[in-house]
Scaffold this motif. Structure first.
Motif, short mmCIF file in Angstrom:
data_model
loop_
_atom_site.label_atom_id
_atom_site.label_comp_id
_atom_site.label_asym_id
_atom_site.label_seq_id
_atom_site.Cartn_x
_atom_site.Cartn_y
_atom_site.Cartn_z
N GLY A 183 32.63 -59.70 56.09
CA GLY A 183 32.80 -58.55 57.32
C GLY A 183 31.85 -57.51 56.92
N LYS A 184 31.60 -57.25 55.91
CA LYS A 184 30.57 -55.93 55.87
C LYS A 184 29.13 -56.37 56.20
N MET A 185 28.76 -57.56 55.87
CA MET A 185 27.22 -57.79 56.17
C MET A 185 27.20 -57.89 57.61
N MET A 186 28.27 -58.45 58.45
CA MET A 186 28.00 -58.53 59.84
C MET A 186 28.49 -57.04 60.36
N SER A 187 29.01 -56.26 59.80
CA SER A 187 29.06 -54.69 60.42
C SER A 187 27.54 -54.30 60.36
N VAL A 188 26.84 -54.42 59.20
CA VAL A 188 25.62 -53.82 59.21
C VAL A 188 24.92 -54.46 60.35
N LEU A 189 24.64 -55.67 60.36
CA LEU A 189 23.90 -56.15 61.61
C LEU A 189 24.29 -55.93 62.97
N ILE A 190 25.68 -55.69 63.29
CA ILE A 190 26.11 -55.00 64.46
C ILE A 190 25.74 -53.69 64.81
N SER A 191 25.77 -52.99 63.83
CA SER A 191 25.18 -51.29 63.91
C SER A 191 23.95 -51.49 64.43
N TYR A 192 22.88 -52.28 63.94
CA TYR A 192 21.54 -52.23 64.37
C TYR A 192 21.35 -52.82 65.77
N ARG A 193 22.32 -53.66 66.16
CA ARG A 193 22.16 -54.58 67.26
C ARG A 193 22.55 -53.55 68.46
N LEU A 194 23.66 -52.66 68.20
CA LEU A 194 24.30 -51.98 69.21
C LEU A 194 23.82 -50.25 69.41
N HIS A 195 23.03 -49.97 68.38
CA HIS A 195 22.28 -48.82 68.61
C HIS A 195 20.64 -48.95 68.26
N PRO A 196 19.95 -48.16 68.93
CA PRO A 196 18.45 -48.34 68.92
C PRO A 196 17.98 -47.48 67.80
N TYR A 197 18.60 -46.73 67.13
CA TYR A 197 18.33 -45.63 66.06
C TYR A 197 17.57 -46.46 65.01
N ARG A 198 16.54 -46.18 64.55
CA ARG A 198 16.07 -46.81 63.10
C ARG A 198 15.75 -45.69 61.99
N PRO A 199 16.70 -45.57 61.13
CA PRO A 199 16.60 -44.51 60.10
C PRO A 199 15.44 -44.81 59.26
N LYS A 200 15.10 -43.72 58.59
CA LYS A 200 13.93 -43.89 57.69
C LYS A 200 14.46 -43.07 56.42
N PHE A 201 13.79 -43.47 55.26
CA PHE A 201 14.26 -42.71 53.89
C PHE A 201 13.66 -41.25 53.84
N SER A 202 14.48 -40.56 53.71
CA SER A 202 14.32 -38.76 53.60
C SER A 202 15.43 -38.09 52.90
N LEU A 203 15.08 -37.24 52.28
CA LEU A 203 15.82 -36.17 51.74
C LEU A 203 15.85 -34.88 52.16
N GLN A 204 15.09 -34.61 53.36
CA GLN A 204 14.65 -33.35 53.73
C GLN A 204 15.69 -32.55 54.20
N ALA A 205 16.87 -32.93 54.53
CA ALA A 205 18.22 -32.11 54.91
C ALA A 205 19.13 -32.07 54.00
N ARG A 206 18.96 -32.50 52.79
CA ARG A 206 20.17 -32.54 51.82
C ARG A 206 20.74 -31.15 51.68
N ALA A 207 20.09 -29.99 51.65
CA ALA A 207 20.92 -28.76 51.49
C ALA A 207 21.98 -28.48 52.67
N ASP A 208 21.42 -28.79 53.83
CA ASP A 208 22.26 -28.54 55.00
C ASP A 208 23.79 -29.50 54.99
N LEU A 209 23.17 -30.79 54.69
CA LEU A 209 24.51 -31.62 54.53
C LEU A 209 25.49 -31.52 53.63
#
Length: 499
Positions: A183-209
């Protein structure tokens, strides 16, 4: 990422979408539970609960609530989303490694050798979950709840199909384990299928978060100790059977009140965040939402308390009879949780996670020893009573802190609570009277007919008393009027279609 401004209409639509999902979700969950309890044993459920308690403990290291931070901030940029996703990946990999390392120690703690294989299997689920598309947070942030509905429903259906199919095939606890992982594997696939955002590795905003999320992390840690300490104690003292009975009772008991309210809280959080700087509008919106919570949660929790025996006998079967008294007490816990949950949401939206954390921590210091003592000496039922006592203390504390922080008079809270409370009490009396009459005059009446009759009596008596008390005080603007306006609009629409 774009933003919308919160309006009453948007909040209502968002709540409608997410409550519709929750109704579907719980309907699917009910079907799944009815299948699983007939195929699997209480010990199977308890064994999986032991394993998931360990998983939940390790997942605390990533419980910084980055999604809440992204929603609460009104100036988020791509770097914030990428940083949150990067941390999720790091935490997912770390949790998976720790699950592998703790498999043997956990099995020895619970005296359950089967955990040595279960935890490595669940590690795979934790690993892939970290890669889930962070872009789906924008569904809530931008108030596009119809997309959130599609996303959540797709994940739920995927998990349901996999778990039920495996349960009917394997007929063992492995069906639950494999169902969780797949179920978790399929959830990951569904998340990319339903939203066009493609994340990238970054820690630039770590302090704000982390500036916002550090308090959410501490709050989540405290919440874990509140909710999961019982799993470790009962798993050790009463074994997989007792833990299985307790957890299923808790799942069924909190399903009606807390789970119906959870999507409402999820919907209103981004709206509250946008109204946080206009205190009067925020509190006005809160009272509207809180009135709806009271109208829904009081009768559902009280009705479940009165009908728990019939529900267990009809839906779960004779092997779950020990769950009845536990279910009754935990149903009342769910009611108290529903009444205080939205207050926490308001304070978090106001940028006050520290207040939530300190309040929860203070309660934990008092309640945890009570829960531990009751669990050790009185088993699962003692744990249920201890959690109920802790819930009452927590409600008193949140009311005091919330009213002082927001400036909302306590009488305004009471004004939206007293009518549902009186109506629910009257409903309980009516149900008990009719139940006694049925048992005397028709002792062989079929259980489904009894349950349907008593539910109908409950709905009619609750609705009648709620309406009567509302008219008695002059029909003030509130939840009752909003519900009547909705019913009136729907009836006019239906009449128009008929003509």
């Amino acid at each position: 990422m774009t933003e919308n401004h919160a309006t009453g209409r948007q909040i209502a639509k968002g709540a409608a979408w997410l409550m519709s999902f929750k109704l579907l979700d719980k309907s699917i969950g009910l079907v799944s539970t009815l299948v699983l309890v007939r195929v699997l044993t209480p010990s199977d459920f308890g064994l999986v609960a032991m394993a998931m308690a360990v998983v939940a403990l390790l997942e605390l290291m990533g419980a910084f609530g980055f999604d809440s931070a992204l929603i609460q901030r009104q100036d988020t940029q791509r770097s914030h989303f990428d940083t949150a996703w990067t941390f999720n990946v790091i935490f997912g990999v770390s949790i998976a490694c720790l699950l592998l390392a703790l498999a043997v120690p956990a099995a020895e703690f619970y005296k359950e050798p089967r955990l040595q294989l279960m935890l490595p299997a669940l590690a795979l689920g934790s690993l892939v979950t970290g890669f889930e598309n962070i872009g789906t947070v924008a569904f809530r942030k931008e108030l596009t709840f119809h997309l959130e509905f599609r996303y959540l429903l797709a994940k739920r259906l995927a998990g349901f199909v996999v778990t039920v199919t495996l349960a009917l095939t394997l007929r063992s606890f492995w069906a639950l384990v494999f169902g969780i992982v797949i179920g978790k594997m399929m959830s990951v696939l569904i998340s990319y299928r339903l939203h066009p955002y493609r994340p990238k590795f970054s820690l630039q905003a770590r302090a704000d978060l982390f500036n916002f999320s550090k308090w959410l992390f501490i709050s989540n840690l405290i919440q874990f100790l509140h909710s999961r300490s019982t799993d470790f104690i009962l798993g050790r003292t009463v074994g997989s059977y007792g833990l299985g009975v307790y957890n299923l009772a808790a799942e069924v008991a909190t399903m009606p009140s807390t789970e119906l309210i959870a999507p409402l809280n999820r919907a209103v959080y981004p709206a509250y965040a946008q109204l946080a700087k206009t205190r009067e509008k925020l509190l006005a919106r809160f009272l509207e939402v809180y009135g709806l919570i009271c109208v829904v949660s009081f009768p559902v929790a009280v009705g479940l308390y009165c009908l728990a025996g019939l529900v267990v006998s009809l839906l779960l079967g004779p092997q779950w009879q020990d769950a009845i008294p536990i279910m009754q007490i935990l149903g009342l816990c769910g009611l108290v949780g529903a009444l205080q949950g939205n207050m926490y949401v308001v304070m978090s939206a106001m940028g006050q996670p520290r207040a939530n954390t300190l309040l929860s921590g203070s309660l934990l210091v008092v309640s945890l020893p009570v829960v531990v003592y009751a669990s050790l000496h009185f088993g699962a039922l003692g744990a249920a009573y201890a959690h109920f006592a802790a819930a009452i203390m927590g409600f008193a504390g949140i009311v005091i802190v919330f009213t002082r922080l927001t400036g909302l008079p306590t009488r305004h809270l009471a004004s939206v609570m007293w009518r549902p409370l009186i109506a629910s009490g009257t409903m309980a009396v009516a149900i008990q009277m009719v139940k006694a009459m049925l048992e005397t005059r028709w002792p062989n009446l079929a259980s489904p007919v009894q349950l349907f009759t008593l539910v109908l009596i409950g709905v009619l008596s609750y609705g009648a008393v709620l309406t009567m008390t509302w008219f008695t005080v002059g029909c003030p603007r509130g939840t009752e009027r909003v519900l009547l306006e909705i019913l009136h609009a729907k009836s006019r629409m239906i009449l128009g279609l008929v003509k």
